[in-house]
Design an enzyme around this catalytic site. Structure first.
Site, PDB file in Angstrom:
ATOM      1  N   SER A 106       0.813  -1.214   0.000  1.00  0.00           N
ATOM      2  CA  SER A 106       0.000   0.000   0.000  1.00  0.00           C
ATOM      3  C   SER A 106       0.851   1.271   0.000  1.00  0.00           C
ATOM      4  CB  SER A 106      -0.960  -0.048   1.192  1.00  0.00           C
ATOM      5  OG  SER A 106      -1.853   1.018   1.150  1.00  0.00           O
ATOM      6  N   ASP A 248      -1.220   1.559  -3.844  1.00  0.00           N
ATOM      7  CA  ASP A 248      -2.033   0.513  -4.487  1.00  0.00           C
ATOM      8  C   ASP A 248      -3.398   1.031  -4.929  1.00  0.00           C
ATOM      9  OD1 ASP A 248      -2.929   0.717  -1.844  1.00  0.00           O
ATOM     10  OD2 ASP A 248      -3.491  -1.401  -1.724  1.00  0.00           O
ATOM     11  N   ASP A 250      -6.020   2.448  -3.514  1.00  0.00           N
ATOM     12  CA  ASP A 250      -7.314   2.311  -2.825  1.00  0.00           C
ATOM     13  C   ASP A 250      -7.697   3.564  -2.046  1.00  0.00           C
ATOM     14  OD1 ASP A 250      -5.456   1.884  -0.807  1.00  0.00           O
ATOM     15  OD2 ASP A 250      -6.448   0.108   0.025  1.00  0.00           O
TER      16      ASP A 250
HETATM   17 MG    MG Z   1      -3.616   1.403   0.092  1.00  0.00          MG
END
Ligand code: MG
Length: 458
Positions: A106, A248, A250
């Site tokens: 992440s 990543d 998100d």
């Molecule tokens: Mg993330």
């Protein structure tokens, strides 16, 4: 189950708040990757497994390890290559009887890596399955099956994900007039948000949009101190907004047309306000450390706010369980159930663009309509073994005043505001939050509660 067990060792915890994380080559090596793949195959026998990765230098190596473990267990593998976490989760949900794993750390620094395991519903696996996997991962020897699985490569095939995102766009004609700066932070978000917005006709300026595992452009976490370049470009280009993702893809943090960064929970409140206008009575989910702006909007628009423990899995699972429309976090996580109830930085971009188009007003003006609050977040050092004792001491001190013990201790102070003290899940510290309607009220609250917290730590 085809994996042979020669010795079971006591399983130490591997999964943290967001999957398995650590320094690549040290805690996270190809041997562990093989065991993660093997354990996943043993836990989900015969299932097709979608695997994907972020752009980190160690991600290819780890993906090969996971694939080898899965194939040896007899699972077929669909290799999705470079992909964002939310896109892989979406693809798992829409590929029948499949599960998934993504190799990513992440927003962590480049030397880190990890694994997020995705259940067949496209959401990270629940705690109970993590524990089963941990026990399996600690087997020290695996035997390959006689019928290894087969691997197909499907990198870049995320058309159905784009179609679903596009179906959430209110009006294309408004988008053509927007100038949007997208800072992917050299992460895999470069594969989705800029492409989608260009496809919809927006004028997109890409920043740090070359995927690079060393993150040369900026620190991968979309925090204000890392977004100076984005703010500057938004101002210089007279853009309508800026969007910054983590490694990543998100999470999304937004910069308004004046170049100012907007905190994640104000963006959440804006999206909440827009959605509740058309869906009165809808449920909204947010962690217990979320700003009052979210509860005030829920009150005003007759929505129902449900608070959870801190953590994206908590929010995702609660959105599903209570049938909520929207979830969100202060760190820039937006979960939109009609799309897919996971944190997705690209759906966040779509929903903010929708708000601008529907209102025909600049982003800063939309955010100005929301009530203002003053919040402070502090880190109070506290040794790993001392956290429970400190929270316990504070609990007895505040007895009778505690309004929630869902995650740490929360005290609601009626009209004035609230405080929350919780143990960090990843660092040796307590997190202390306080929020109030005015600056002087915030100061009063801090004067009252900070000494109590400091004393409890001692
Ligand atoms: Mg993330």
């Amino acid at each position: 189950m085809e994996g042979g067990v020669s010795k079971m060792v006591k399983a130490p915890r591997l999964f943290g708040t967001n999957g398995i994380r650590g320094v690549a080559g040290r805690e996270i090596d190809s041997g562990l990757a093989f065991r993660v793949g093997s354990a996943l195959g043993a836990l989900f026998p015969k299932r097709r497994v979608l695997i994907g990765r972020d752009g980190r230098l160690s991600s290819s190596m780890l993906l090969e390890g996971v694939a080898a473990g899965l194939l040896a267990q007899g699972n077929d593998v669909e290799d999705r290559g470079l992909i964002t976490t939310p896109a892989l989760e979406f693809m798992v949900k829409h590929t029948s009887s499949s599960v998934g794993v993504i190799i990513t750390a992440s927003h962590n620094p480049p030397e880190y890596n990890g694994f997020k395991v995705v259940n067949s519903d496209g959401i990270e696996i629940p705690r109970s399955k993590e524990e089963k996997m941990e026990a399996l991962i600690h087997r020290d020897r695996w035997r390959a099956g006689y019928q290894p699985g087969q691997r197909v490569i499907r990198e870049g095939q995320i058309g159905s994900y784009f179609e679903k995102l596009e179906s959430q766009v209110l009006a294309r004609d408004g988008i053509e007039n927007l100038k949007i700066v997208v800072d992917a932070g050299n992460g895999v978000g470069a594969l989705t948000t800029p492409r989608l917005l260009r496809k919809l006709g927006a004028h997109v300026i890409g920043v740090n949009d070359i995927i690079d595992g060393e993150f040369p452009g900026r620190n991968s976490e979309p925090r204000p101190e890392n977004l100076g370049a984005l703010m500057k470009i938004v101002r210089e280009e007279k853009a309508d907004l800026g969007i910054a993702h983590d490694g990543d893809g998100d999470r999304a943090i937004f910069v308004d047309e004046t170049g100012a960064i907007q905190p994640g929970d104000r963006t959440l409140a804006l999206i909440e306000d827009e959605l509740l206008m058309n869906h009165p009575g809808a449920k909204i989910v947010a962690p217990i450390n979320t700003s009052m702006v979210v509860s005030e909007v829920a009150k005003k628009r007759k929505g129902k706010l449900i608070l959870t423990k801190v953590g994206s899995i908590e929010v995702s699972r609660t959105v599903v369980r209570v049938g909520a429309l929207l979830g969100g976090e202060e760190n820039g996580g937006i979960f939109y159930a009609p799309h897919h109830p996971v944190r997705d930085g690209t759906i966040a971009a779509v929903l903010v663009v929708n708000a601008i188009i529907r209102n025909g007003r600049p982003l800063s003006k939309l955010l100005d309509r929301l009530p203002k609050f003053y919040m402070i977040k502090e880190k109070i050092p506290c040794k790993e073994g001392a956290k429970d004792r400190a929270i316990g001491a504070l609990k007895s001190k505040l007895k009778g005043r505690i309004s929630s013990s869902l995650d740490g201790i929360r005290v609601d102070l009626k009209e004035r505001g609230w405080i929350l003290v919780r143990a960090s899940g990843t660092e040796p510290l307590l997190r202390f939050y306080a929020e109030a309607k005015t600056e002087s009220q915030l100061q009063e609250i801090l004067n009252e509660f900070r000494p109590l917290v400091l004393k409890a730590v001692k």
